[in-house]
Structure formats: C-alpha cells, structure tokens
Design an enzyme around this catalytic site. Structure first.
Site, PDB file in Angstrom:
ATOM      1  N   ASN A  95      32.153  16.970 -31.993  1.00  0.00           N
ATOM      2  CA  ASN A  95      32.574  15.909 -31.072  1.00  0.00           C
ATOM      3  C   ASN A  95      31.489  14.856 -30.877  1.00  0.00           C
ATOM      4  O   ASN A  95      31.797  13.694 -30.624  1.00  0.00           O
ATOM      5  CB  ASN A  95      32.960  16.553 -29.732  1.00  0.00           C
ATOM      6  CG  ASN A  95      33.120  15.532 -28.623  1.00  0.00           C
ATOM      7  OD1 ASN A  95      34.136  14.841 -28.539  1.00  0.00           O
ATOM      8  ND2 ASN A  95      32.092  15.395 -27.780  1.00  0.00           N
ATOM      9  N   TYR A 160      31.301   2.500 -37.619  1.00  0.00           N
ATOM     10  CA  TYR A 160      31.918   3.619 -36.891  1.00  0.00           C
ATOM     11  C   TYR A 160      33.205   4.076 -37.579  1.00  0.00           C
ATOM     12  O   TYR A 160      33.414   5.278 -37.797  1.00  0.00           O
ATOM     13  CB  TYR A 160      32.190   3.156 -35.461  1.00  0.00           C
ATOM     14  CG  TYR A 160      32.851   4.160 -34.552  1.00  0.00           C
ATOM     15  CD1 TYR A 160      32.108   5.163 -33.924  1.00  0.00           C
ATOM     16  CD2 TYR A 160      34.225   4.091 -34.285  1.00  0.00           C
ATOM     17  CE1 TYR A 160      32.721   6.071 -33.071  1.00  0.00           C
ATOM     18  CE2 TYR A 160      34.837   4.985 -33.436  1.00  0.00           C
ATOM     19  CZ  TYR A 160      34.079   5.970 -32.825  1.00  0.00           C
ATOM     20  OH  TYR A 160      34.693   6.867 -31.975  1.00  0.00           O
TER      21      TYR A 160
HETATM   22  N1  LIG Z   1      36.229   7.419 -25.837  1.00  0.00           N
HETATM   23  C1  LIG Z   1      37.107   7.023 -26.743  1.00  0.00           C
HETATM   24  O1  LIG Z   1      37.934   6.153 -26.504  1.00  0.00           O
HETATM   25  C2  LIG Z   1      37.133   7.655 -28.103  1.00  0.00           C
HETATM   26  C3  LIG Z   1      38.151   7.257 -28.973  1.00  0.00           C
HETATM   27  C4  LIG Z   1      38.230   7.832 -30.219  1.00  0.00           C
HETATM   28  C5  LIG Z   1      37.305   8.782 -30.595  1.00  0.00           C
HETATM   29  N2  LIG Z   1      36.317   9.145 -29.734  1.00  0.00           N
HETATM   30  C6  LIG Z   1      35.393  10.168 -30.193  1.00  0.00           C
HETATM   31  O2  LIG Z   1      35.406  11.237 -29.273  1.00  0.00           O
HETATM   32  C7  LIG Z   1      34.115  11.861 -29.254  1.00  0.00           C
HETATM   33  C8  LIG Z   1      33.574  11.884 -27.842  1.00  0.00           C
HETATM   34  O3  LIG Z   1      33.510  10.558 -27.350  1.00  0.00           O
HETATM   35  P1  LIG Z   1      33.165  10.213 -25.829  1.00  0.00           P
HETATM   36  O4  LIG Z   1      33.900   8.962 -25.514  1.00  0.00           O
HETATM   37  O5  LIG Z   1      33.337  11.406 -24.972  1.00  0.00           O
HETATM   38  O6  LIG Z   1      31.616   9.850 -25.995  1.00  0.00           O
HETATM   39  P2  LIG Z   1      30.453   9.696 -24.896  1.00  0.00           P
HETATM   40  O7  LIG Z   1      31.042   9.667 -23.525  1.00  0.00           O
HETATM   41  O8  LIG Z   1      29.626   8.545 -25.369  1.00  0.00           O
HETATM   42  O9  LIG Z   1      29.635  11.060 -25.083  1.00  0.00           O
HETATM   43  C9  LIG Z   1      28.973  11.291 -26.292  1.00  0.00           C
HETATM   44  C10 LIG Z   1      28.479  12.710 -26.318  1.00  0.00           C
HETATM   45  O10 LIG Z   1      27.863  12.933 -27.604  1.00  0.00           O
HETATM   46  C11 LIG Z   1      26.548  13.372 -27.411  1.00  0.00           C
HETATM   47  N3  LIG Z   1      25.712  12.919 -28.534  1.00  0.00           N
HETATM   48  C12 LIG Z   1      25.532  11.651 -28.995  1.00  0.00           C
HETATM   49  N4  LIG Z   1      24.706  11.655 -30.038  1.00  0.00           N
HETATM   50  C13 LIG Z   1      24.343  12.949 -30.266  1.00  0.00           C
HETATM   51  C14 LIG Z   1      23.494  13.598 -31.192  1.00  0.00           C
HETATM   52  N5  LIG Z   1      22.831  12.913 -32.129  1.00  0.00           N
HETATM   53  N6  LIG Z   1      23.351  14.945 -31.112  1.00  0.00           N
HETATM   54  C15 LIG Z   1      23.999  15.655 -30.168  1.00  0.00           C
HETATM   55  N7  LIG Z   1      24.814  15.095 -29.247  1.00  0.00           N
HETATM   56  C16 LIG Z   1      24.981  13.757 -29.295  1.00  0.00           C
HETATM   57  C17 LIG Z   1      26.119  12.815 -26.075  1.00  0.00           C
HETATM   58  O11 LIG Z   1      25.057  13.602 -25.556  1.00  0.00           O
HETATM   59  P3  LIG Z   1      24.039  13.045 -24.394  1.00  0.00           P
HETATM   60  O12 LIG Z   1      24.786  13.086 -23.102  1.00  0.00           O
HETATM   61  O13 LIG Z   1      22.917  14.011 -24.443  1.00  0.00           O
HETATM   62  O14 LIG Z   1      23.665  11.645 -24.802  1.00  0.00           O
HETATM   63  C18 LIG Z   1      27.429  12.985 -25.285  1.00  0.00           C
HETATM   64  O15 LIG Z   1      27.560  14.322 -24.851  1.00  0.00           O
HETATM   65  C19 LIG Z   1      33.277  11.080 -30.248  1.00  0.00           C
HETATM   66  O16 LIG Z   1      33.358  11.697 -31.518  1.00  0.00           O
HETATM   67  C20 LIG Z   1      33.958   9.735 -30.286  1.00  0.00           C
HETATM   68  O17 LIG Z   1      33.669   9.055 -31.483  1.00  0.00           O
HETATM   69  C21 LIG Z   1      36.204   8.603 -28.504  1.00  0.00           C
END
Ligand SMILES: NC(=O)c1ccc[n+]([C@@H]2O[C@H](COP(=O)([O-])OP(=O)(O)OC[C@H]3O[C@@H](n4cnc5c(N)ncnc54)[C@H](OP(=O)(O)O)[C@@H]3O)[C@@H](O)[C@H]2O)c1
Length: 252
Positions: A95, A160
C-alpha cells in the site's frame, strides 16, 4: 461479530500509519489477522504505534515497524523482525506509495526515479522477500494498491501512473507464476479517496471528479479496505491476476 476468516494468519500492510493503509490494517484485524503495521517517517512513529495499539485492543497481535520499502536492506530487516515476532507473513498488502506530481515537460529525472523506486521497487523488495515462504507454505495473498489513474491516465501524473500501471502488469505475470501454489496476486485500484494524498488537490479538480463519478462523491479509506479484506479471504481462492476497482464508477 463478523466472521473471523483470517484468524491465525499474519498480515503485513505497508504504509499503514495513516490513510488507506490504516483502514486496511483495521479491516484485516477485524477479520482476525495479526498485523504488522509499516511506516517510514520518524514523525509518523506515534501514529503507527497508535494504529497497532488499536488493533491489539481488537484482540489480535500487532506491532509497528519502521522501514523504507524502497530500500532493500530496510525491507529485509523489517521482514526478519516480523518473522521473529509473528513467525511468517501470509497476507502482504503493498500500500505504501508516494506521488511527485508535475507535467512531464517539467518533471526532473530524480522525481521520476523516486516515485518508481517506492511504488514499483517497493513492491519488488517485499514480494521477492516474502514469496518463497508463501510458496513453501502453499498459501498466500499478495494485494497491491494501484490507482484509477493507471487505467485512465491523469494530467500531471506520468510518473505515478506509470509506476501503478507497472504494478498492475507485474501482478498479472506473477499471478501466472504462482497460482498452482495457492498464492493469489491481485490489485485494488481506488478512485479518489479522502486521505492526506488528496488533501492538497484543488477544489476545482475535486468537483470535476465528483461530476464524472456516478456515486457522486469521493471514497473513504474503509471502502477500499473492504475490497482488500475480500481478496485476502480464504474464500477468494479462485480470484487471481485481477484489478478490483473501488472508484465509485469513475472508470468502468
Ligand atoms: N488517496 C487516494 O485518492 C488514492 C487513490 C488511488 C490510489 N491510492 C493509493 O493508495 C495507497 C495509500 O494512499 P493514501 O492516500 O492512504 O496515502 P497517504 O495518506 O499519503 O499515506 C501514505 C502511506 O505510505 C507510507 N509510505 C510512503 N512512502 C513509504 C516508504 N518509502 N516506505 C514505507 N512507507 C511509506 C506513509 O508512511 P509515513 O506516515 O511514515 O510517511 C503512509 O503510511 C497508495 O498506494 C496510493 O498510491 C490512493
């Protein structure tokens, strides 16, 4: 009380300190799984520990592990710690991901590499380390969170969307390799979900997304987490190589 279909299983959710990963960790714990909660930023340590504490209160074993998934040594070190604490990993949820949005002509090579290193390289590091034990056990679930933008394209997200599209293709090839070992490999492709990642998106863009989404709103992390729980369930044993869309109908 819901069916504890993952009781006795161990799950690793990368990037589970907040957002979608945090909701996935809670959903897998609700299904009875022990959960390793990964995070990377020192500033997220308290949040990750709080996530783990909440899961423990739900009656499963859980612990927070700091590791940058894009760094193979850190990923291996974390897996060694998880195996020491929980014995193995049965369900891997890739994730953790980052975005560095810019139109392609303004995109420096460093920001291309950074996004590919975390989003695609991180998937390599974790899957490559955990797959042998899943194959040996004869059971495993690998679920990667990709994105609707890999399917549709998106202005300002060449790096991305390329990284997410690569994970989708990787998933399909790997599914062909390990299906006979009862290891399923799938993706969940969210649309726009309310998290930190979308918090900075301009209101104009959000309104456009709502306009082109039949459900007419953004999604919640919990709505994505339920699809992950479904794919992780032992009863999802004949589903592999798929991309499950959780996007309110934005892309069909
Ligand atoms: N939000 C959306 O609309 C959306 C849409 C489509 C897909 N996604 C996908 O869904 C997933 C979660 O997204 P989100 O919106 O929940 O993201 P987010 O709120 O930005 O959270 C990102 C998470 O990833 C962790 N992370 C980032 N870089 C990392 C690394 N190098 N090693 C380990 N952990 C890392 C962060 O840890 P820290 O807290 O320690 O920084 C955080 O826990 C991602 O794959 C994203 O691409 C999101």
């Amino acid at each position: 009380m819901s069916h504890q279909s993952l009781k006795g299983k161990v799950s690793l959710v990368t990037g589970a300190s907040r957002g979608i990963g945090k909701a996935i960790a809670a959903e897998l714990a609700a299904a009875g799984s022990d959960v390793a909660v990964n995070f990377v930023s020192p500033s997220s340590e308290d949040k990750a520990k709080q996530v783990a504490d909440k899961l423990v209160q739900m009656g499963v074993r859980a612990r927070a592990y700091r590791a940058d998934v894009s760094d193979i040594a850190q990923a291996d070190g974390m897996i060694a710690d998880i195996v020491r604490d929980f014995g193995r990993v049965d369900v891997l949820v890739n994730n953790a991901a980052i975005n560095r949005d810019k139109t392609f002509m303004k995109l420096p090579r460093e920001q291309w590499d950074e996004v590919v290193r975390v989003n695609l390289g991180g998937a390599y590091n974790l899957i490559h380390a955990l797959l042998p034990s899943m194959v040996e056990t004869g059971w495993g679930r690998i679920i990667s969170i990709v994105s609707v933008v890999a399917q549709m394209g998106n202005f300002g997200q060449t790096n991305y969307s390329a990284s997410k599209g690569a994970v989708m293709a990787f998933t399909k090839s790997l599914a062909r390799e390990v299906g006979r070992k009862n290891v399923t490999v799938n993706c969940v492709a969210p649309g726009y979900i309310e998290t930190d990642m979308t918090a900075g998106v301009p209101e104009k863009v959000i309104n456009h997304v709502k306009d082109i989404t039949p459900i007419g709103r953004l999604g919640s992390p919990e709505e994505v987490a339920f699809a992950v729980r479904f794919l992780a369930d032992p009863r999802a044993s004949y589903i592999t190589g798929q991309v499950v869309a959780v996007n309110g109908g934005m892309y069909m």
